[in-house]
Design an enzyme around this catalytic site. Sequence first.
Site, mmCIF file in Angstrom:
data_model
loop_
_atom_site.group_PDB
_atom_site.id
_atom_site.type_symbol
_atom_site.label_atom_id
_atom_site.label_comp_id
_atom_site.label_asym_id
_atom_site.label_seq_id
_atom_site.Cartn_x
_atom_site.Cartn_y
_atom_site.Cartn_z
ATOM 1 N N ASP A 1 -0.008 -22.657 12.615
ATOM 2 C CA ASP A 1 0.347 -21.327 13.143
ATOM 3 C C ASP A 1 0.117 -20.312 12.029
ATOM 4 O OD1 ASP A 1 1.371 -19.321 14.851
ATOM 5 O OD2 ASP A 1 3.389 -19.559 14.075
ATOM 6 N N SER A 2 0.247 -19.037 12.407
ATOM 7 C CA SER A 2 0.123 -17.979 11.406
ATOM 8 C C SER A 2 1.321 -17.962 10.468
ATOM 9 C CB SER A 2 0.047 -16.627 12.117
ATOM 10 O OG SER A 2 1.221 -16.449 12.908
ATOM 11 N N GLY B 1 -1.347 -11.227 15.244
ATOM 12 C CA GLY B 1 -1.376 -10.262 16.337
ATOM 13 C C GLY B 1 -2.050 -8.946 15.957
ATOM 14 N N CYS C 1 -0.063 -21.560 18.277
ATOM 15 C CA CYS C 1 -0.148 -20.110 18.181
ATOM 16 C C CYS C 1 -0.938 -19.584 19.378
ATOM 17 C CB CYS C 1 -0.865 -19.739 16.875
ATOM 18 S SG CYS C 1 -1.134 -17.974 16.698
ATOM 19 N N ASN C 2 -0.283 -18.766 20.186
ATOM 20 C CA ASN C 2 -0.967 -18.189 21.352
ATOM 21 C C ASN C 2 -2.065 -17.227 20.929
ATOM 22 O OD1 ASN C 2 0.940 -18.635 24.033
ATOM 23 N ND2 ASN C 2 2.077 -18.691 22.117
ATOM 24 N N THR C 3 -1.777 -16.430 19.917
ATOM 25 C CA THR C 3 -2.728 -15.398 19.493
ATOM 26 C C THR C 3 -4.045 -16.035 19.049
ATOM 27 O OG1 THR C 3 -0.786 -14.213 18.696
ATOM 28 C CG2 THR C 3 -2.927 -13.304 18.096
ATOM 29 N N CYS D 1 4.471 -16.252 22.574
ATOM 30 C CA CYS D 1 4.252 -16.300 21.118
ATOM 31 C C CYS D 1 5.242 -17.334 20.614
ATOM 32 C CB CYS D 1 4.529 -14.942 20.482
ATOM 33 S SG CYS D 1 4.597 -14.986 18.668
ATOM 34 N N THR D 2 4.750 -18.270 19.811
ATOM 35 C CA THR D 2 5.611 -19.377 19.408
ATOM 36 C C THR D 2 6.757 -18.939 18.496
ATOM 37 O OG1 THR D 2 4.020 -19.872 17.645
ATOM 38 C CG2 THR D 2 3.836 -21.145 19.693
HETATM 39 N N1 DGL Z 1 3.018 -17.375 16.540
HETATM 40 C C1 DGL Z 1 1.896 -16.617 16.955
HETATM 41 C C2 DGL Z 1 1.677 -16.742 18.468
HETATM 42 O O1 DGL Z 1 2.081 -17.712 19.077
HETATM 43 C C3 DGL Z 1 1.644 -15.219 16.524
HETATM 44 C C4 DGL Z 1 2.391 -14.436 15.535
HETATM 45 C C5 DGL Z 1 1.487 -13.503 14.745
HETATM 46 O O2 DGL Z 1 1.268 -12.347 15.168
HETATM 47 O O3 DGL Z 1 1.003 -13.969 13.723
HETATM 48 O O4 DGL Z 1 1.055 -15.921 19.063
#
Ligand code: DGL
Length: 265
Positions: free
Chosen positions: A11-12, A44, A75-77, A192-193
Amino acid sequence: MPTRPTILVFDSGLGGLTVQREVAKARPDARYVYVADDAFFPYGQHGEQALIDRVVPLMGELIAAHRPDLIVLACNTASTIVLSHLRAAYSVPIVGTVPAIKPACAGSLTKRVSVLGTSGTVKREYTQTLIREFGGGCIVTLVGSPHLASLAEGALGSAGDGITDKAIFDEIAPCFIQDAAGARTDTVVLACTHYPLLLDELTRLAPWPVTWIDPAPAIARRVVGLIGDLQPGAPHGDAVLLYTSGKRHAWPEALAPFFGGQVAA
Ligand code: DGL
């Protein structure tokens, strides 16, 4: 698949720990390499090409260094734009994390669903396609939150002290829609996780009760579908947490519950 697989969770930042926690519950015997790309956080705020250019080569380096049997892109993004590029570039199986629009719309009684994600995720064509395919007649409101991931990240560190209810409420308020006839949002997708890290606060601050959809248990089921069930008597696995900035987490005990109780840092 080896009996004790190596799973790389990416993830980020620390948001992917909400997925890590569910996967570790299902397979506590695996070896976990959790990578937080904090040097590029928050995702994001990066454009689509910038994310592809960042994540695809970085994942190649991580695969070469850690030889994972499976990758969870928690991570969705990133998943909504990079997943297809990663699958084209590497043969390791990759489980992505994309907005849980299908179960949310299937379960909504008022047919009003909000999708709370980063501003990147809610803009993606991938997200629009999910709504077209699985919206099921629901009115879907997309809410791009500029700061909630950073607030959640801070909640796992010393910055948590400065997080106010108002700051969180301002991020979630646009999810709560009531129309002239009184019909209102009953389901919010946590796309978003990072956001499930704040679930207690989200629940407490919501203007009215809603169902919050956290996809982590479904992702863990998908992982088990690929690597198999925990075998009786399997020894406990181990875990490392790596930051791309090279820093070390100052509060490893706060992270231990996400790794099945082990301190990983
Ligand atoms: N955890 C990330 C997600 O699921 C994103 C958070 C970020 O903006 O880095 O989208």
